[in-house]
Design a protein around this motif. Structure first.
Motif, short mmCIF file in Angstrom:
data_model
loop_
_atom_site.label_atom_id
_atom_site.label_comp_id
_atom_site.label_asym_id
_atom_site.label_seq_id
_atom_site.Cartn_x
_atom_site.Cartn_y
_atom_site.Cartn_z
N GLY A 60 90.95 94.20 4.64
CA GLY A 60 90.68 94.64 3.27
C GLY A 60 90.65 96.14 3.13
N LEU A 61 90.03 96.80 4.09
CA LEU A 61 89.98 98.25 4.07
C LEU A 61 91.37 98.84 4.25
N GLY A 62 92.18 98.22 5.07
CA GLY A 62 93.56 98.68 5.28
C GLY A 62 94.36 98.66 4.00
N VAL A 63 94.21 97.60 3.22
CA VAL A 63 94.91 97.48 1.95
C VAL A 63 94.45 98.58 0.99
N THR A 99 88.63 107.00 -6.95
CA THR A 99 89.66 107.18 -7.98
C THR A 99 90.64 106.00 -7.99
N THR A 100 91.04 105.56 -6.81
CA THR A 100 91.96 104.43 -6.68
C THR A 100 91.32 103.15 -7.21
N HIS A 135 92.83 101.20 -10.61
CA HIS A 135 93.41 99.86 -10.47
C HIS A 135 92.44 98.76 -10.86
N ASN A 136 91.30 99.16 -11.43
CA ASN A 136 90.30 98.20 -11.89
C ASN A 136 89.93 97.18 -10.80
N ILE A 137 89.66 97.72 -9.60
CA ILE A 137 89.31 96.89 -8.45
C ILE A 137 87.80 96.66 -8.43
N HIS A 138 87.40 95.42 -8.19
CA HIS A 138 85.98 95.08 -8.06
C HIS A 138 85.77 94.56 -6.64
N LEU A 139 84.97 95.29 -5.87
CA LEU A 139 84.74 94.90 -4.49
C LEU A 139 83.61 93.90 -4.38
N LYS A 140 83.79 92.93 -3.50
CA LYS A 140 82.77 91.93 -3.23
C LYS A 140 82.30 92.16 -1.80
N ILE A 141 81.07 92.60 -1.67
CA ILE A 141 80.53 92.91 -0.34
C ILE A 141 79.63 91.78 0.11
#
Length: 66
Positions: A15-18, A54-55, A59-65
């Protein structure tokens, strides 16, 4: 060298790589390399954090931790 000026290095995960590849593609001046088990950037932790933030927003990314 202060901590803020050290190049950033972190254990490699999918996930971090992407997210880092997307950041590298969208933010000029960011370089991400890998040595097999770690990602390393050419910028400090603070600069990379700002670029990733910023990224994520762009890109309207929502992270699920977990």
């Amino acid at each position: 060298m202060k901590t803020d000026n050290k190049k950033f290095e972190i254990k490699k995960t999918f996930g971090l790589g992407v997210l880092l590849k997307l950041t590298k593609k969208n933010v000029k001046g960011i370089e991400i390399t890998t040595n097999g088990d770690k990602f390393t950037s050419n910028v400090s932790l603070n600069e990379l954090s700002e670029a990733v933030e910023t990224t994520i927003k762009a890109h309207n990314i929502h992270l699920k931790i977990k």
